[in-house]
Every structure is written in structure tokens, then in C-alpha cells.
Write a protein that holds these residues in place. Structure first.
Motif, PDB file in Angstrom:
ATOM      1  N   CYS A   1       0.840  -1.193   0.000  1.00  0.00           N
ATOM      2  CA  CYS A   1       0.000   0.000   0.000  1.00  0.00           C
ATOM      3  C   CYS A   1       0.878   1.247   0.000  1.00  0.00           C
ATOM      4  O   CYS A   1       1.721   1.408   0.878  1.00  0.00           O
ATOM      5  N   ASP A   2       0.648   2.115  -0.986  1.00  0.00           N
ATOM      6  CA  ASP A   2       1.297   3.418  -1.010  1.00  0.00           C
ATOM      7  C   ASP A   2       0.312   4.427  -0.448  1.00  0.00           C
ATOM      8  O   ASP A   2      -0.704   4.750  -1.076  1.00  0.00           O
ATOM      9  N   ALA A   3       0.594   4.917   0.749  1.00  0.00           N
ATOM     10  CA  ALA A   3      -0.270   5.901   1.403  1.00  0.00           C
ATOM     11  C   ALA A   3       0.429   7.251   1.490  1.00  0.00           C
ATOM     12  O   ALA A   3       0.223   8.013   2.428  1.00  0.00           O
ATOM     13  N   THR A   4       1.270   7.551   0.485  1.00  0.00           N
ATOM     14  CA  THR A   4       1.919   8.853   0.372  1.00  0.00           C
ATOM     15  C   THR A   4       1.168   9.680  -0.669  1.00  0.00           C
ATOM     16  O   THR A   4       0.198   9.220  -1.275  1.00  0.00           O
ATOM     17  N   SER A   5       1.645  10.876  -0.915  1.00  0.00           N
ATOM     18  CA  SER A   5       1.034  11.733  -1.934  1.00  0.00           C
ATOM     19  C   SER A   5       1.679  11.553  -3.305  1.00  0.00           C
ATOM     20  O   SER A   5       1.272  12.218  -4.274  1.00  0.00           O
ATOM     21  N   VAL A   6       2.643  10.657  -3.417  1.00  0.00           N
ATOM     22  CA  VAL A   6       3.280  10.394  -4.702  1.00  0.00           C
ATOM     23  C   VAL A   6       2.245   9.779  -5.643  1.00  0.00           C
ATOM     24  O   VAL A   6       1.562   8.822  -5.301  1.00  0.00           O
ATOM     25  N   GLY A   7       2.129  10.354  -6.830  1.00  0.00           N
ATOM     26  CA  GLY A   7       1.125   9.912  -7.790  1.00  0.00           C
ATOM     27  C   GLY A   7      -0.025  10.888  -7.913  1.00  0.00           C
ATOM     28  O   GLY A   7      -0.832  10.806  -8.844  1.00  0.00           O
ATOM     29  N   MET A   8      -0.117  11.825  -6.967  1.00  0.00           N
ATOM     30  CA  MET A   8      -1.155  12.849  -6.986  1.00  0.00           C
ATOM     31  C   MET A   8      -0.548  14.164  -7.470  1.00  0.00           C
ATOM     32  O   MET A   8       0.636  14.416  -7.270  1.00  0.00           O
ATOM     33  N   ASN A   9      -1.345  14.994  -8.123  1.00  0.00           N
ATOM     34  CA  ASN A   9      -0.891  16.291  -8.603  1.00  0.00           C
ATOM     35  C   ASN A   9      -0.176  17.080  -7.478  1.00  0.00           C
ATOM     36  O   ASN A   9      -0.708  17.170  -6.380  1.00  0.00           O
ATOM     37  N   PRO A  10       1.031  17.593  -7.700  1.00  0.00           N
ATOM     38  CA  PRO A  10       1.781  17.701  -8.965  1.00  0.00           C
ATOM     39  C   PRO A  10       2.755  16.547  -9.204  1.00  0.00           C
ATOM     40  O   PRO A  10       3.660  16.670 -10.024  1.00  0.00           O
ATOM     41  N   LEU A  11       2.582  15.440  -8.485  1.00  0.00           N
ATOM     42  CA  LEU A  11       3.488  14.294  -8.598  1.00  0.00           C
ATOM     43  C   LEU A  11       2.847  13.145  -9.373  1.00  0.00           C
ATOM     44  O   LEU A  11       3.194  11.983  -9.194  1.00  0.00           O
ATOM     45  N   GLN A  12       1.885  13.472 -10.263  1.00  0.00           N
ATOM     46  CA  GLN A  12       1.106  12.435 -10.924  1.00  0.00           C
ATOM     47  C   GLN A  12       1.914  11.555 -11.870  1.00  0.00           C
ATOM     48  O   GLN A  12       1.474  10.462 -12.231  1.00  0.00           O
ATOM     49  N   ASP A  13       3.090  12.005 -12.273  1.00  0.00           N
ATOM     50  CA  ASP A  13       3.940  11.210 -13.170  1.00  0.00           C
ATOM     51  C   ASP A  13       4.993  10.407 -12.407  1.00  0.00           C
ATOM     52  O   ASP A  13       5.898   9.839 -13.021  1.00  0.00           O
ATOM     53  N   GLN A  14       4.871  10.348 -11.098  1.00  0.00           N
ATOM     54  CA  GLN A  14       5.869   9.661 -10.292  1.00  0.00           C
ATOM     55  C   GLN A  14       5.273   8.461  -9.556  1.00  0.00           C
ATOM     56  O   GLN A  14       4.060   8.379  -9.340  1.00  0.00           O
ATOM     57  N   THR A  15       6.134   7.536  -9.165  1.00  0.00           N
ATOM     58  CA  THR A  15       5.759   6.378  -8.363  1.00  0.00           C
ATOM     59  C   THR A  15       6.968   5.907  -7.565  1.00  0.00           C
ATOM     60  O   THR A  15       8.113   6.042  -8.037  1.00  0.00           O
ATOM     61  N   LEU A  16       6.731   5.386  -6.381  1.00  0.00           N
ATOM     62  CA  LEU A  16       7.832   4.866  -5.563  1.00  0.00           C
ATOM     63  C   LEU A  16       8.364   3.552  -6.103  1.00  0.00           C
ATOM     64  O   LEU A  16       9.492   3.168  -5.804  1.00  0.00           O
ATOM     65  N   VAL A  17       7.546   2.848  -6.870  1.00  0.00           N
ATOM     66  CA  VAL A  17       7.954   1.573  -7.481  1.00  0.00           C
ATOM     67  C   VAL A  17       7.769   1.695  -8.986  1.00  0.00           C
ATOM     68  O   VAL A  17       6.643   1.761  -9.476  1.00  0.00           O
ATOM     69  N   ASP A  18       8.859   1.739  -9.722  1.00  0.00           N
ATOM     70  CA  ASP A  18       8.763   1.889 -11.178  1.00  0.00           C
ATOM     71  C   ASP A  18       9.183   0.642 -11.933  1.00  0.00           C
ATOM     72  O   ASP A  18       9.175   0.620 -13.168  1.00  0.00           O
ATOM     73  N   ASP A  19       9.540  -0.425 -11.216  1.00  0.00           N
ATOM     74  CA  ASP A  19       9.980  -1.674 -11.834  1.00  0.00           C
ATOM     75  C   ASP A  19       8.934  -2.760 -11.591  1.00  0.00           C
ATOM     76  O   ASP A  19       8.723  -3.177 -10.439  1.00  0.00           O
TER      77      ASP A  19
ATOM     78  N   LYS B   1       0.458   6.147 -11.648  1.00  0.00           N
ATOM     79  CA  LYS B   1       1.635   5.481 -12.222  1.00  0.00           C
ATOM     80  C   LYS B   1       1.913   4.162 -11.519  1.00  0.00           C
ATOM     81  O   LYS B   1       2.308   3.177 -12.150  1.00  0.00           O
ATOM     82  N   LEU B   2       1.712   4.118 -10.211  1.00  0.00           N
ATOM     83  CA  LEU B   2       1.891   2.861  -9.474  1.00  0.00           C
ATOM     84  C   LEU B   2       0.976   1.782 -10.025  1.00  0.00           C
ATOM     85  O   LEU B   2       1.405   0.632 -10.223  1.00  0.00           O
ATOM     86  N   MET B   3      -0.257   2.118 -10.283  1.00  0.00           N
ATOM     87  CA  MET B   3      -1.212   1.139 -10.799  1.00  0.00           C
ATOM     88  C   MET B   3      -0.797   0.648 -12.181  1.00  0.00           C
ATOM     89  O   MET B   3      -0.949  -0.535 -12.504  1.00  0.00           O
ATOM     90  N   GLU B   4      -0.255   1.542 -13.000  1.00  0.00           N
ATOM     91  CA  GLU B   4       0.217   1.148 -14.325  1.00  0.00           C
ATOM     92  C   GLU B   4       1.365   0.146 -14.221  1.00  0.00           C
ATOM     93  O   GLU B   4       1.426  -0.834 -14.980  1.00  0.00           O
ATOM     94  N   VAL B   5       2.279   0.394 -13.278  1.00  0.00           N
ATOM     95  CA  VAL B   5       3.401  -0.530 -13.072  1.00  0.00           C
ATOM     96  C   VAL B   5       2.883  -1.891 -12.598  1.00  0.00           C
ATOM     97  O   VAL B   5       3.336  -2.947 -13.066  1.00  0.00           O
ATOM     98  N   ALA B   6       1.916  -1.877 -11.685  1.00  0.00           N
ATOM     99  CA  ALA B   6       1.347  -3.133 -11.176  1.00  0.00           C
ATOM    100  C   ALA B   6       0.637  -3.900 -12.284  1.00  0.00           C
ATOM    101  O   ALA B   6       0.703  -5.138 -12.340  1.00  0.00           O
ATOM    102  N   GLU B   7      -0.029  -3.184 -13.189  1.00  0.00           N
ATOM    103  CA  GLU B   7      -0.686  -3.846 -14.314  1.00  0.00           C
ATOM    104  C   GLU B   7       0.333  -4.542 -15.207  1.00  0.00           C
ATOM    105  O   GLU B   7       0.105  -5.668 -15.672  1.00  0.00           O
ATOM    106  N   LYS B   8       1.459  -3.877 -15.457  1.00  0.00           N
ATOM    107  CA  LYS B   8       2.517  -4.485 -16.277  1.00  0.00           C
ATOM    108  C   LYS B   8       3.069  -5.746 -15.633  1.00  0.00           C
ATOM    109  O   LYS B   8       3.537  -6.660 -16.326  1.00  0.00           O
ATOM    110  N   ALA B   9       3.009  -5.798 -14.297  1.00  0.00           N
ATOM    111  CA  ALA B   9       3.501  -6.975 -13.571  1.00  0.00           C
ATOM    112  C   ALA B   9       2.463  -8.092 -13.533  1.00  0.00           C
ATOM    113  O   ALA B   9       2.754  -9.184 -13.023  1.00  0.00           O
ATOM    114  N   GLY B  10       1.268  -7.834 -14.037  1.00  0.00           N
ATOM    115  CA  GLY B  10       0.216  -8.846 -14.016  1.00  0.00           C
ATOM    116  C   GLY B  10      -0.449  -9.022 -12.668  1.00  0.00           C
ATOM    117  O   GLY B  10      -1.065 -10.065 -12.407  1.00  0.00           O
ATOM    118  N   VAL B  11      -0.324  -8.016 -11.792  1.00  0.00           N
ATOM    119  CA  VAL B  11      -0.946  -8.101 -10.469  1.00  0.00           C
ATOM    120  C   VAL B  11      -2.465  -8.193 -10.634  1.00  0.00           C
ATOM    121  O   VAL B  11      -3.075  -7.431 -11.382  1.00  0.00           O
TER     122      VAL B  11
END
Length: 310
Positions: free
Chosen positions: A223-241, A262-272
């Protein structure tokens, strides 16, 4: 002499209206609200007023821009106006505690309140954010009991998530945070959880990427409970791999704008298989407060439809 009025939110008949409304007011309407600063961006009035209308409850939910300086008078107003209660958001979640009469267990452990219930002058503080997160997972068949959780953050969303998960049977919670102004809160959260529950909690430096990666790989829930991924950080994620994730885990982001982070996009690529944004948490925390005020279940599927249009 004025008649005594019950501050329970009672059922009413709404006439001459096609569909839900957000402004049914008469001499019996009971007021609840939100006290925060800033406040104009909130979606809470849309959620609660439509729930009142859908269930035919004679209540109204309004917003009040209240900062720490105005807070004592605002809490007095809850009693004076016989409001049923109020939500509380930043910067008042901690500052409000000395003005209340009682706290529930979760609020005591979080040292924060987001919901006040007024029982004829007795004000009780609750924290529903963590329950909102848990209920949003439960609704999709997911649970925390016996699970290992990696949690990023120690702020206003992360703390109640950690506390509620520990009280709900999580086996282990690993809290990762930067060495910033929230680090002491992360340490405090771990100490409280270890003292008050059977869950094993540990605190870790988010700067240690190898430790972070290893923890996620060993976890059932991230669970990411930070503000990373929200405006103005919408293009960022703590996990990019994507390789950090495994497909059978839960990946949860408390951000709900944008709906796909962005976190959700990374998780989708991982097949989560189980990926969630924060809209479910937001609705379910409101539903928990709604139940405390009214004794009734919020029609969350109906509210979800409305929120998806906003």
C-alpha cells in the motif's frame, strides 16, 4: 419555550423531486459537516447529501473552512447548534482531540480524529480512514488477517491504515518512510502497534531501495499511502519496476485523482491481479462516518456511480 429537538437524523418524505437531491431543508433537518482548511476541493458533500436523499433521511452536510485558530469555537458550535457531528480534516485531526469528551480505540492509537459524533452534548472522536481502506478491500474479497503488509508512508492516511490493519489481524506491517518530518510518526506508529496488538510492526528507511524491494517481494499487500502519484506528482511512483511485484499480491494506492496512478500502471505491467486506487477508501471511510451518525448503511454502489461522474 422552544421544543427540545432530537439530534438523530430521521426519515422524511421528499416530495416533488425526480431523483436524488442535495438540498432538502426544513425545521427538522439535522446538520453534519466537515471542518478543514483548505476545503473547497472536497467531494464529501456530494457523497453524503446524495446518500441522505437516496435513503430519505432529513440531514444536510455542509463544509466549513476551519483552521486551528477557529477550531475551539467550531467545536463549541457542534454542541450549541446540536449538530449530529462533523468530519475533521487537515490541519485539525490532532488539534481537535483536547476539545472532545471521548475517543474510540483507533483514534487513541492514531492520536488523530476524522469523525466527531455528538450524542446530546457528548462528543466522541473516531478515525474511519483505516476502516475505509479495509472495507474497500473486503468489498472485493480481500482481507488483511494473517497477511504481511508493506506500507509506504506515516502521515494522515498511512497511520490509520497501519493501526486498523493491526487491529484487524494483520500478521506483520513494515512501514517505510523517508527520514523527514514524518519519521518520528512512523516510529511512534510501530511502537503503538507492537504494544497494543499482536501484529509485528517494523520501521524502515524508504531510501534503502534494496530493503524496500525485498519487503514488497515478501508481502501479500503493498500500500502506497503517500502523496506520490497525486498532482503535482502524478507522473511519479515509488515503485517503477514491475519485477518488484508478484501477480497474487494486492497493490493499493490511496490516491484517487488521477483514477489510474503510475503505481497502478506498473502493477498492471507486472500482471498483479488485485489493484486498487483510493476512491474505494474515500467512499468507505465516508460510509463508516455515515453509519456512526445515522445508524444506516450508506448506499455505496449508488454513491460510486455518482462519484465516477465527478
Amino acid at each position: 419555550m422552544a421544543d427540545e429537538r432530537n439530534n438523530d437524523i430521521e426519515e422524511t418524505t421528499i416530495k416533488g423531486v425526480n431523483g436524488p437531491i442535495t438540498g432538502w431543508l426544513d425545521g427538522h433537518t439535522i446538520l453534519v459537516g466537515l471542518m478543514a482548511y483548505p476545503i473547497r476541493h472536497t467531494m464529501s458533500p456530494t457523497m453524503h447529501n446524495n446518500a441522505f436523499a437516496k435513503l430519505g433521511l432529513n440531514g444536510a452536510y455542509l463544509c466549513f473552512e476551519i483552521d486551528n485558530e477557529k477550531l475551539p469555537g467550531a467545536i463549541d458550535a457542534i454542541r450549541t447548534l446540536d449538530m449530529r457531528g462533523s468530519n475533521v480534516s487537515m490541519p485539525n485531526k490532532k488539534k481537535v482531540i483536547p476539545y472532545l469528551d471521548k475517543l474510540d480505540k483507533t483514534s487513541q492509537m492514531c492520536d488523530a480524529v476524522n469523525t466527531i459524533v455528538n450524542d446530546h452534548g457528548v462528543l466522541t472522536g473516531y478515525t474511519t480512514d483505516g476502516m475505509g481502506w479495509l472495507r474497500s478491500l473486503n468489498k472485493d474479497g480481500q482481507d488483511v488477517k494473517g497477511k504481511v503488509i508493506t506500507l509506504a508512508g506515516a502521515g494522515g492516511a498511512a497511520t490509520p491504515i497501519a493501526v486498523t490493519a493491526s487491529l484487524s489481524g494483520a500478521k506483520e506491517i513494515r512501514i517505510f518512510n523517508l527520514n523527514d518530518d514524518k519519521w518520528e510518526q512512523a516510529v511512534k506508529n510501530v511502537d503503538t502497534i507492537n504494544k497494543e496488538t499482536d501484529c509485528v510492526a517494523t520501521v524502515h528507511h524508504l531510501e534503502d531501495r534494496e530493503d524496500f524491494k525485498k519487503s514488497i517481494a515478501e508481502s501479500d499487500i503493498y500500500c502506497d499511502a503517500t502523496s506520490v502519484g497525486m498532482n503535482p506528482l502524478q507522473d511519479q511512483t515509488l515503485v517503477d519496476d514491475p519485477s518488484w511485484f508478484h501477480e497474487d499480491m494486492v497493490v493499493s494506492d490511496t490516491v484517487y485523482a488521477p483514477r489510474k496512478t503510475k503505481l497502478m500502471e506498473v502493477a498492471e505491467k507486472a500482471g498483479v491481479k488485485h489493484i486498487y486506487n483510493g476512491i474505494g477508501m474515500m467512499i468507505e471511510q465516508g460510509a463508516a462516518a455515515f453509519k456512526l451518525w445515522t445508524g444506516k448503511e450508506m448506499p455505496t454502489d449508488y454513491i460510486q456511480e455518482i462519484m465516477d461522474q465527478n
